[in-house]
Design a protein around this motif. Sequence first.
Motif, short mmCIF file in Angstrom:
data_model
loop_
_atom_site.label_atom_id
_atom_site.label_comp_id
_atom_site.label_asym_id
_atom_site.label_seq_id
_atom_site.Cartn_x
_atom_site.Cartn_y
_atom_site.Cartn_z
N ASP A 155 0.85 -1.19 0.00
CA ASP A 155 0.00 0.00 0.00
C ASP A 155 0.89 1.24 0.00
O ASP A 155 1.77 1.39 0.86
CB ASP A 155 -0.91 0.01 1.23
N VAL A 210 -4.69 3.04 -12.41
CA VAL A 210 -4.52 1.76 -11.72
C VAL A 210 -5.83 0.99 -11.78
O VAL A 210 -6.89 1.52 -11.45
CB VAL A 210 -4.09 1.97 -10.25
N GLN A 211 -5.74 -0.28 -12.20
CA GLN A 211 -6.91 -1.15 -12.26
C GLN A 211 -7.13 -1.76 -10.87
O GLN A 211 -6.35 -2.56 -10.39
CB GLN A 211 -6.67 -2.26 -13.29
N GLU A 212 -8.23 -1.35 -10.21
CA GLU A 212 -8.49 -1.77 -8.83
C GLU A 212 -9.73 -2.66 -8.71
O GLU A 212 -10.30 -2.79 -7.63
CB GLU A 212 -8.67 -0.54 -7.94
N LEU A 252 -10.25 -5.11 -5.87
CA LEU A 252 -10.56 -4.59 -4.54
C LEU A 252 -11.89 -3.86 -4.48
O LEU A 252 -12.64 -3.98 -3.51
CB LEU A 252 -9.45 -3.64 -4.07
N THR A 253 -12.19 -3.10 -5.52
CA THR A 253 -13.38 -2.24 -5.48
C THR A 253 -14.50 -2.71 -6.38
O THR A 253 -15.64 -2.31 -6.19
CB THR A 253 -13.01 -0.80 -5.89
N LYS A 272 -5.11 8.34 -10.77
CA LYS A 272 -4.44 8.59 -9.50
C LYS A 272 -3.87 10.01 -9.48
O LYS A 272 -3.44 10.54 -10.51
CB LYS A 272 -3.33 7.56 -9.27
N GLY A 292 -12.51 3.23 -3.19
CA GLY A 292 -12.36 3.60 -4.59
C GLY A 292 -12.11 5.07 -4.83
O GLY A 292 -11.72 5.46 -5.94
N ALA A 332 -2.20 3.80 -3.77
CA ALA A 332 -2.11 2.65 -4.66
C ALA A 332 -2.02 1.42 -3.76
O ALA A 332 -1.21 1.38 -2.83
CB ALA A 332 -0.88 2.74 -5.56
N THR A 384 -2.93 -4.53 -6.87
CA THR A 384 -3.62 -3.91 -8.01
C THR A 384 -2.62 -3.72 -9.16
O THR A 384 -1.41 -3.81 -8.97
CB THR A 384 -4.24 -2.57 -7.62
#
Length: 901
Positions: free
Chosen positions: A155, A166-168, A171-172, A180, A192, A198, A202
Amino acid sequence: MNDAATPIPHHALDAEATLVAFDTGRGGLSQDEALRRLDQHGPNRLPEPPKRSPVLRFLRHFHNVLIYVLIAAAIVTAVLGHFIDTAVILVVVIANAVIGFIQEGRAEQAMAAIRDMLAPHTSVLRDGERRTVDSADVVVGDIVLLEAGEKVPADLRLFETKGLLVQEAILTGESLPVEKSTAAAAANAPLGDRTAMAFSGTLVAAGTGRGVVVATGPATEIGRISGMLSSVETLTTPLVQQMDRFSRWLTVLILLIAAILLAFGYFLEHFAFADMFMIVVGLSVAAIPEGLPAVLTITLAVGVQAMARRNAIVRRLPAIETLGAVSVICTDKTGTLTRNEMMVASVVTAGDAFMVEGEGYAPEGAIRRGETVVDAGENQALREIARAAALCNDAVLNGENGNWTIQGDPMEGALLALARKIGGDTPSPRAEWRRVDEISFDARHRYMATLDRNTHGTTLASAKGAPERILAMCATQRRPDGGSEALDEHAWNEAAEAIAAKGQRVLAIATRTMADGHAALGHADLEGKLVLVGLVGLIDPPRPEAIAAVVQCHEAGIRVKMITGDHAGTAAAIGRQIGLQNPDRVLTGTDLDMMDDAALSNAVAETDIFARTSPEHKLRLVTALQSRGLTVAMTGDGVNDAPALKRADAGIAMGLKGSEAAKEAAELVLADDNFASIVAAVREGRTVYDNIKKVISWTLPTNAGEALTIIVALLLGMALPVTAIQILWINLVTSITLGIALAFEPTEENTMRRPPRPRGESLLSAGLTWHIVLVSLLFLAGVFGIYAYAIDQGHSDVLARTMAVNTIVVLEIFHLFFIRNLYGTSLTWAAVRGTKMVWATVLGVTAAQFAFTYVPFMQDAFGTVAVSPLDGILIVGIGIVFFAVIEVEKQLRLALLAGKA
């Protein structure tokens, strides 16, 4: 550097303050300090869960009341010398333990899958120099360098970004990469919306960035989910619960009856204890459905094969019938209800609005103005949009065997598909134009621009970006005839708001013709000098088959609820498109945080869409639904779904795009990532449960009928109409074979028009109890009737018993044909025709029974003699009368229930 000393979360802190808090600088830590912190805090990896002894795990599967009864039955049959029965029972017991042992340990596998998602290597600054280190050696305070295509190792609090996306989704659940920036967010911002962070695991989709490590290993967001997963309680399935209750009560009943009869015969009737004990043993063998676990396992295994043909891979057998009880499906949006592919759905030009059709990245689909299909190639503004969309773009669109994929940003892939739809068969603009210069996307200026020159020397600037930013850079707009006119900013803002209200992400596209030979592109070349060409609205479209599947769920009494990390507007738009029952009511994660468990339990009953949710929210929602007595299926594909998948009664993971963590936490995996396959799986689950119920509804009454003949004969001081060894023969020949036939029964016509069964519904319902009593009494009447008839005709006791045994078998066969249709009539040609398996088992049992009756060595072993043809016809006639009585009773009962409904 102690995080506990700073109560303000990292995403709400200024970047410089974060550097100070972790006693580091933009040049990174020294190598010696990094090693010291590594030694102090441990490696950057998730802890492995404690492992239990395999021997204890295996033995634990024998700790079950019904298993104890089966073991006792095996001992009894061994004492009697009936080693075939003993072997069958022991095989069932051991097979159940082996299956359970293999399927156990899913939580450990899920966390191992999460650990595998962490990046293996990463670039950091140590002593002011760039170094590549193992991600496990990253420590808090390290300065990490991020580049496109890399996984984030820990993190990070970002302090420098350049076009960083960033492809999250893991997580989201948000389908699009997140822009970002370095600006701090509110302390209570959802995961999100923490754009200055970051997160570990991810993927960097584009751009570069730098950040300071604020959490490693279990302290990261992905580590926190891993911790949640290890503490989530896995609920047992309805079938396991019901079989557990049933086995306990069955054990108590059998032992109680056996003890009473043993005392009655020994103390009141003064039978020899050894003789009385053997009679009680025969009774126990007749009463205990020792073949039931084997038949149930086979029924579930048949369901596994049927589901596999429908692209639903079952990882744990009892999960099949759980699907049959599902009353709520909680589904993720991205990749489940939607394609997880961006598509341009709307295009607005000056004076015109168009709808774009198609699926995913496939460059095929009509463009409509209202209901009219337009020739996009004849529209100047659309052609200019296509050219700018293709040139101001770094993605690559690939098509192979009809399967279209993209390399690069999903939005840019959707724009390439749009350009192909507009251009048709004409060559791509990229074939004619060559890029000269570009301005990369950056969160500070919120647009991307390119400078391209064609083969004729014409130089063109193309720009795309946030509507408000592009509008501010435009002085004019493109007219439908290709000319320019003054910009109507108000009209464009209204158009952008209308597109956004549909849950679509809006981009503006503008161009400018530059002077010949212009070779460099700067912001000054564009500010106030662009011509606005149009707006495009992009959306992750719903799967067409998902829309039909939702309708089928509603017809089956199953509520569908969308739980997503995406924005409320996007979720609501998709909810309306797929036909959710209450799409206008949306609760966000912030709303859920303000509710206690009681308020949440009430809210979930009325709300079908939950947006901007975290893993904790998903877990709370599943638990809240279960608290209302509902059986919950949860679908998902990301790490963020894993805890809720594990908690749900039926966790369903996506097989193609799902993470390994989600697959390991789930009971079922969809091989085609298709929500429609869930409906097929539910249908199969209901069929499996119906077949299990048929097996039980066939087994218990026939076993009870056999036992009742012994009990009545003993209580009335009569000769036994069947001997203990003949009871064992009946159980050996019919209990498993005829029961297995019911495992292959097809789906009944009204299966998906019935409401889900209640979660707490008992297998031994009032209706089944009455059926057991009725069939037992009819068995009793049939067996004693044929026995009395034989004695009255002057037949020997041996012949009378032979006729009684054959009567029991015939009654069980007719009962099999009756029980095949629980919810309809059995007097149809389809019911009579049956299935191949039904007739195979019936013919097999009939052949065995002929051998039992007429083959000499079988006669010697079981004490039988040949039965005359007339007596055989009489036995079959008793079966027909028995079938008629129970069928008439069923039709009266169904008519009564229909009248009450």
